[in-house]
Write an enzyme that holds these catalytic residues in place. Structure first.
Site, PDB file in Angstrom:
ATOM      1  N   CYS A 176       0.815  -1.227   0.000  1.00  0.00           N
ATOM      2  CA  CYS A 176       0.000   0.000   0.000  1.00  0.00           C
ATOM      3  C   CYS A 176       0.845   1.273   0.000  1.00  0.00           C
ATOM      4  O   CYS A 176       0.351   2.345  -0.340  1.00  0.00           O
ATOM      5  CB  CYS A 176      -0.954   0.002   1.188  1.00  0.00           C
ATOM      6  SG  CYS A 176      -2.077  -1.389   1.148  1.00  0.00           S
ATOM      7  N   HIS A 202      -3.397   7.205   2.767  1.00  0.00           N
ATOM      8  CA  HIS A 202      -3.787   5.896   2.222  1.00  0.00           C
ATOM      9  C   HIS A 202      -5.203   5.584   2.693  1.00  0.00           C
ATOM     10  O   HIS A 202      -5.540   5.763   3.866  1.00  0.00           O
ATOM     11  CB  HIS A 202      -2.804   4.831   2.727  1.00  0.00           C
ATOM     12  CG  HIS A 202      -3.206   3.443   2.363  1.00  0.00           C
ATOM     13  ND1 HIS A 202      -3.647   3.109   1.097  1.00  0.00           N
ATOM     14  CD2 HIS A 202      -3.239   2.298   3.093  1.00  0.00           C
ATOM     15  CE1 HIS A 202      -3.929   1.807   1.071  1.00  0.00           C
ATOM     16  NE2 HIS A 202      -3.696   1.305   2.269  1.00  0.00           N
ATOM     17  N   ASN A 237      -9.982  -0.254  -0.052  1.00  0.00           N
ATOM     18  CA  ASN A 237      -8.522  -0.149  -0.033  1.00  0.00           C
ATOM     19  C   ASN A 237      -7.981  -0.679  -1.369  1.00  0.00           C
ATOM     20  O   ASN A 237      -8.056  -1.877  -1.645  1.00  0.00           O
ATOM     21  CB  ASN A 237      -7.982  -0.971   1.148  1.00  0.00           C
ATOM     22  CG  ASN A 237      -6.468  -0.934   1.257  1.00  0.00           C
ATOM     23  OD1 ASN A 237      -5.785  -0.485   0.350  1.00  0.00           O
ATOM     24  ND2 ASN A 237      -5.952  -1.420   2.371  1.00  0.00           N
TER      25      ASN A 237
HETATM   26  N1  ACO Z   1     -18.205  -8.717   9.236  1.00  0.00           N
HETATM   27  C1  ACO Z   1     -18.618  -8.978  10.486  1.00  0.00           C
HETATM   28  N2  ACO Z   1     -17.761  -9.248  11.489  1.00  0.00           N
HETATM   29  C2  ACO Z   1     -16.457  -9.257  11.199  1.00  0.00           C
HETATM   30  C3  ACO Z   1     -15.957  -9.011   9.923  1.00  0.00           C
HETATM   31  C4  ACO Z   1     -16.894  -8.736   8.910  1.00  0.00           C
HETATM   32  N3  ACO Z   1     -16.529  -8.463   7.644  1.00  0.00           N
HETATM   33  N4  ACO Z   1     -14.611  -9.079   9.951  1.00  0.00           N
HETATM   34  C5  ACO Z   1     -14.269  -9.362  11.218  1.00  0.00           C
HETATM   35  N5  ACO Z   1     -15.379  -9.496  11.978  1.00  0.00           N
HETATM   36  C6  ACO Z   1     -15.467  -9.794  13.390  1.00  0.00           C
HETATM   37  C7  ACO Z   1     -14.237 -10.480  13.911  1.00  0.00           C
HETATM   38  O1  ACO Z   1     -14.277 -11.865  13.619  1.00  0.00           O
HETATM   39  C8  ACO Z   1     -14.326 -10.167  15.379  1.00  0.00           C
HETATM   40  O2  ACO Z   1     -15.221 -11.069  15.953  1.00  0.00           O
HETATM   41  P1  ACO Z   1     -14.919 -11.693  17.437  1.00  0.00           P
HETATM   42  O3  ACO Z   1     -14.867 -10.496  18.345  1.00  0.00           O
HETATM   43  O4  ACO Z   1     -16.054 -12.603  17.639  1.00  0.00           O
HETATM   44  O5  ACO Z   1     -13.568 -12.358  17.296  1.00  0.00           O
HETATM   45  C9  ACO Z   1     -14.954  -8.776  15.428  1.00  0.00           C
HETATM   46  O6  ACO Z   1     -15.547  -8.588  14.139  1.00  0.00           O
HETATM   47  C10 ACO Z   1     -13.964  -7.673  15.680  1.00  0.00           C
HETATM   48  O7  ACO Z   1     -12.809  -7.884  14.859  1.00  0.00           O
HETATM   49  P2  ACO Z   1     -11.576  -6.919  14.863  1.00  0.00           P
HETATM   50  O8  ACO Z   1     -10.553  -7.451  13.909  1.00  0.00           O
HETATM   51  O9  ACO Z   1     -11.158  -6.607  16.250  1.00  0.00           O
HETATM   52  O10 ACO Z   1     -12.259  -5.594  14.250  1.00  0.00           O
HETATM   53  P3  ACO Z   1     -11.632  -4.185  14.051  1.00  0.00           P
HETATM   54  O11 ACO Z   1     -12.485  -3.174  14.682  1.00  0.00           O
HETATM   55  O12 ACO Z   1     -10.155  -4.170  14.348  1.00  0.00           O
HETATM   56  O13 ACO Z   1     -11.809  -3.986  12.483  1.00  0.00           O
HETATM   57  C11 ACO Z   1     -10.429  -4.086  10.493  1.00  0.00           C
HETATM   58  C12 ACO Z   1     -11.189  -4.875  11.563  1.00  0.00           C
HETATM   59  C13 ACO Z   1     -11.446  -3.290   9.719  1.00  0.00           C
HETATM   60  C14 ACO Z   1      -9.722  -5.063   9.582  1.00  0.00           C
HETATM   61  C15 ACO Z   1      -9.405  -3.142  11.162  1.00  0.00           C
HETATM   62  O14 ACO Z   1      -8.669  -3.842  12.121  1.00  0.00           O
HETATM   63  C16 ACO Z   1      -8.463  -2.516  10.178  1.00  0.00           C
HETATM   64  O15 ACO Z   1      -8.841  -1.669   9.389  1.00  0.00           O
HETATM   65  N6  ACO Z   1      -7.174  -2.866  10.229  1.00  0.00           N
HETATM   66  C17 ACO Z   1      -6.155  -2.217   9.436  1.00  0.00           C
HETATM   67  C18 ACO Z   1      -6.182  -2.571   7.996  1.00  0.00           C
HETATM   68  C19 ACO Z   1      -5.201  -1.688   7.280  1.00  0.00           C
HETATM   69  O16 ACO Z   1      -5.063  -0.516   7.540  1.00  0.00           O
HETATM   70  N7  ACO Z   1      -4.441  -2.186   6.364  1.00  0.00           N
HETATM   71  C20 ACO Z   1      -3.469  -1.236   5.780  1.00  0.00           C
HETATM   72  C21 ACO Z   1      -2.600  -1.764   4.893  1.00  0.00           C
HETATM   73  S1  ACO Z   1      -3.344  -2.840   3.735  1.00  0.00           S
HETATM   74  C22 ACO Z   1      -2.029  -3.414   2.734  1.00  0.00           C
HETATM   75  O17 ACO Z   1      -0.884  -3.087   2.892  1.00  0.00           O
HETATM   76  C23 ACO Z   1      -2.351  -4.430   1.696  1.00  0.00           C
END
Ligand code: ACO
Length: 323
Positions: free
Chosen positions: A113, A250, A280
């Site tokens: 990214c 980003h 993304n």
């Molecule tokens: N729908 C419903 N529930 C979901 C989904 C979904 N699509 N995805 C995950 N969940 C659930 C999880 O299983 C978890 O359930 P649990 O509590 O029963 O285990 C719950 O939701 C919370 O999951 P978290 O991972 O803690 O959720 P979070 O608030 O952190 O959001 C996310 C997840 C959106 C992926 C976030 O962590 C994020 O944006 N991370 C950074 C991503 C990023 O910036 N990447 C940048 C670089 S990308 C690259 O270089 C290719």
């Protein structure tokens, strides 16, 4: 002194738009969860005939049109991508051929990214070193091809697309009010590579593999890493957040964007947000957001624009440009 000035910008998106609701039929998720956690409402998904090369070519042509130039005016192409058409040759040379260029040189750059920020920094050094006069810097991705469409924690987050800028060598002073790239800062940390990676490759599994991410871990690191390189850029340029006209981060997650802007003291109305429209798009995300901001009439000639990205590796970086 030679400066790298943005002369044109363009973008390209696949025809098909996929709204969040479509994921409700594929995996255990809801439109509400995706919007609340990420800010994403839709993304574009490449059809079979749309590839990283074809999207990159279309973005490059749009950038050339906006610059009033033709492919014959370009002597170098850098394509930032992690989803090349082939392992080799570089997709950049395919774009060179598609554009009908018979001169110059082209190569790919892989920093996930952060790819576009790495590519602009590299392009600026080629221009300032006198190796190139006019170049295309492209970010193009088809992440839909490396997603595990059964994994709700990743498949809802990404989209496909491309963005490109034409950078041109121009004489100018080393002053903040002069157009062109002013300062940049790049970082990587390979010890974090298991947090976000593709579980395949030619030298290991002989397969393409799928994207794997520990989302919560990436999230935890993101804001701190981003502010670190931005503060470095501010120090190099001798400015503060108040001097910025536009912040183009980003586009991975609305919550990361908002938290970074807040931590840096960048006003909300200066932040360009397109994650709702594109998801993304990895290396394409910053040039796509730039292109949309120019189309919307937000970024104008002479504005001070701060670009920032972080991604797999981890890699991260920031670039300050007088537009
Ligand atoms: N729908 C419903 N529930 C979901 C989904 C979904 N699509 N995805 C995950 N969940 C659930 C999880 O299983 C978890 O359930 P649990 O509590 O029963 O285990 C719950 O939701 C919370 O999951 P978290 O991972 O803690 O959720 P979070 O608030 O952190 O959001 C996310 C997840 C959106 C992926 C976030 O962590 C994020 O944006 N991370 C950074 C991503 C990023 O910036 N990447 C940048 C670089 S990308 C690259 O270089 C290719």
């Amino acid at each position: 002194m030679t400066r790298s000035v943005v002369r044109g910008i363009g973008s390209a998106l696949p025809r098909r738009i996929m709204k969040n609701a479509e994921f409700e039929k594929l995996v255990d998720t809801t439109d509400e969860w995706i919007v609340q956690r990420t800010g994403i409402r839709q993304r574009h998904i490449a059809s079979e005939d749309e590839t990283t090369a074809s999207l990159g070519e279309a973005a490059a042509r749009a950038a050339l049109d906006s610059a009033g130039l033709t492919p014959a005016d370009i002597d170098m192409i850098i394509l930032a991508t992690s989803t090349p058409n082939n392992t080799f040759p570089a997709t950049a040379v395919e774009i060179q051929e598609r554009l009908g260029m018979s001169g110059g040189f082209a190569f790919d750059m892989q920093a996930v990214c952060s790819g576009f920020v790495y590519a602009v920094t590299t392009a600026d050094l080629y221009i300032r070193g006198g190796q190139a006069k006019r170049m295309l810097v492209i970010g193009s991705e088809t992440f839909s091809r490396i997603l595990d469409w059964t994994d709700r924690t990743t498949c809802v987050l990404f989209g496909d697309g491309a963005g490109a800028v034409v950078l041109e060598a121009q004489d100018g002073e080393a002053a903040l009010d002069q157009r062109g790239v002013i300062a940049s800062s790049l970082r990587s940390d390979g010890s974090q590579r298991d947090k976000l990676y593709v579980d395949g490759g030619p030298s290991t599994t002989c397969t393409v593999g799928h994207l794997r991410m520990q989302g919560r871990e990436v999230f935890k690191h993101a804001v701190g890493m981003i502010t670190d390189v931005i503060e470095d850029v501010f120090a190099k340029a001798g400015i503060t957040a108040e001097d910025i006209d536009w912040f183009v981060p980003h586009q991975a997650n609305r919550r990361i964007i908002d938290a970074s802007a807040k931590k840096l003291g960048i006003a909300e109305e200066k932040v360009v947000v397109t994650v709702d429209l594109h998801g993304n798009t990895s290396a394409a995300s910053v040039p796509l957001a730039l292109s949309v901001a120019v189309e919307r009439g937000q970024i104008k000639k002479g504005d001070l624009v701060l670009l920032e990205a972080m991604g797999g590796g981890f890699t991260w970086g920031a670039v300050l440009v007088r537009w």
